[in-house]
Scaffold this active site. Structure first.
Site, PDB file in Angstrom:
ATOM      1  N   ASP A  96       1.070  -6.471   5.775  1.00 20.11           N
ATOM      2  CA  ASP A  96       0.777  -5.063   5.514  1.00 20.11           C
ATOM      3  C   ASP A  96       0.420  -4.348   6.811  1.00 20.11           C
ATOM      4  OD1 ASP A  96       0.136  -2.621   4.473  1.00 20.11           O
ATOM      5  OD2 ASP A  96      -1.590  -3.303   3.298  1.00 20.11           O
ATOM      6  N   ASP A 274       5.165   2.012   6.559  1.00 19.03           N
ATOM      7  CA  ASP A 274       4.317   1.096   5.792  1.00 19.03           C
ATOM      8  C   ASP A 274       5.162   0.036   5.107  1.00 19.03           C
ATOM      9  OD1 ASP A 274       2.091  -0.034   4.531  1.00 19.03           O
ATOM     10  OD2 ASP A 274       2.405   1.180   2.750  1.00 19.03           O
TER      11      ASP A 274
END
Length: 402
Positions: A96, A274
């Site tokens: 992440d 992201d």
């Protein structure tokens, strides 16, 4: 700021520096596999992304100096394996870049082989408007962490979750976001940043540069699709252009245009990348212009833009303009893989686009989020040392895989 070029990796953000990334040492490279697990029923990727989007909306080398590991796709995330403790226990962590915290404890239990620091921490993903928001809290332990090829961090401070909500199919998160994202995650200390996983790799001498490179293959089956995560330096078989990233997240500026007439979709503005988001999100007004240019309709069941076979035949390139460089998505790369239509509650031959709305207009402070459907077409570099982002073309940039 985003990128797209032929076998070139480009680093961009609020301002282009123009100078290539300096090549020093070889990297730590970890293979990545992206896996879609449907053991609990059809995956709602749209709902998964809603929580990711809400997170950002609500938050308004000498010798062996590198290493790489594989990634696996699972439930809208890319997963890597990390060994913790002695004897080691293997954990599967979601990569992440929208978080800087590395933690375990949601799946495979931690055997407390390390030292309990008694320092508490907490973090959440998503927003209050979505009930699927993921959150966790726990304690920091000091333990040994090992990557592939025997790369070891002997005294790594690892977060171990004791309370978790709405998180599954991995043993927690490997955070590769900017260090600023660690601020305010400590529960019994004053707000302050603390070292990230890549910071610890540098301190341990495992890598010489605080740089992460990511390579994603386009999804085909949703199970066993792979990628690679490289620490220490990017893959220098690809050329790299630089740009500085903005704010706390991996942010950048860009403009988006569509088709041969260069219809303005998104005017020059700021946003982020992201790996936790599947789709590409743009401001609501830009989304409206894109939809109108194509003539797409919104499917009431999954919220995605749907087009007919005739509209697909007329689909043109979507151009991401960063600095003086254009990174283009071909017609085929703008659509969701039809082999995975069952994952988005769609019929086998239906055609859906990967562009979604942020549900807020341009100028709200976050005007786009680039998810992995873009990054699987371009090699991506996150340079922590110089606060830069980079992209480059790969053999999959224009591949007809969808």
């Amino acid at each position: 700021m985003f990128l797209t070029v032929s076998f070139l990796t480009l680093l961009l953000a609020l301002s282009i520096t123009g100078s290539p990334v300096e090549v020093r040492d070889s990297p730590i490279i970890l293979p990545l596999t992206r896996r879609l697990n449907s053991s609990n029923g059809t995956i709602n990727l749209v709902q998964h992304d809603k929580a990711c989007v809400a997170t950002f909306r609500d938050y308004n080398m000498h010798g062996r100096c590198a290493e790489s590991i594989p990634m696996t796709y699972s439930w809208g995330r890319y997963i890597v394996a990390l060994n913790v403790g002695s004897p080691p226990t293997t954990y599967k962590l979601a990569v992440d870049c929208g978080s800087a915290v590395t933690w375990i404890g949601t799946g495979t239990p931690y055997g407390e082989t390390g030292f309990n620091t008694r320092r508490g921490m907490k973090e959440s993903y998503g927003g209050s408007e979505f009930p699927s928001t993921t959150s966790f809290s726990g304690t920091f332990f000091i333990d040994t962490v090992t990557l592939s090829h025997g790369i070891t961090i002997p005294n790594y401070e690892l977060a171990v979750a004791s309370t978790v909500s709405n998180f599954r199919d991995s043993d927690s998160v490997l955070g590769i976001g900017p260090q600023d994202l660690t601020v305010s995650t400590l529960t019994n200390d004053l707000p302050a940043a603390y070292p990230t996983f890549t910071d610890w790799l540098v301190t341990a001498g495992a890598i010489c540069q605080n740089i992460v490179g990511m390579f994603f293959q386009p999804l085909r089956t949703g199970d066993g699709d792979t990628g690679q995560l490289a620490f220490g330096e990017p893959d220098y078989t690809k050329d790299i252009t630089n740009t500085r990233h903005s704010q706390r997240y991996w942010g950048l500026d860009q403009r988006i245009m569509y088709g041969n007439r260069d219809i303005n979709i998104l005017f020059p503005t700021a946003g982020i990348i992201d790996t936790g988001c599947n789709f590409i999100y743009i401001a609501s007004d830009a989304y409206g212009r894109y939809r109108a240019a194509i003539g797409a309709t919104i499917n009431k069941w999954n919220g995605l833009l749907h087009i007919t076979s005739r509209q697909y035949s007329a689909l043109q390139e979507l151009k991401f303009h960063i600095g003086n460089i254009f990174f283009s998505l071909s017609p085929n790369t703008q659509i969701w893989p039809r082999s995975l239509n069952h994952r988005i509650h769609a019929e086998k031959d239906d055609i859906y686009l990967i562009i979604k709305t942020l549900s807020m207009p341009t100028g709200a402070g976050l005007d786009f989020i680039i998810g992995w459907t873009f990054m699987q077409r371009f090699y991506t570099v996150l340079d922590h040392d110089n606060r830069k982002i980079g992209f480059a073309m790969t053999s999959f940039t224009y591949a007809t895989t969808n």
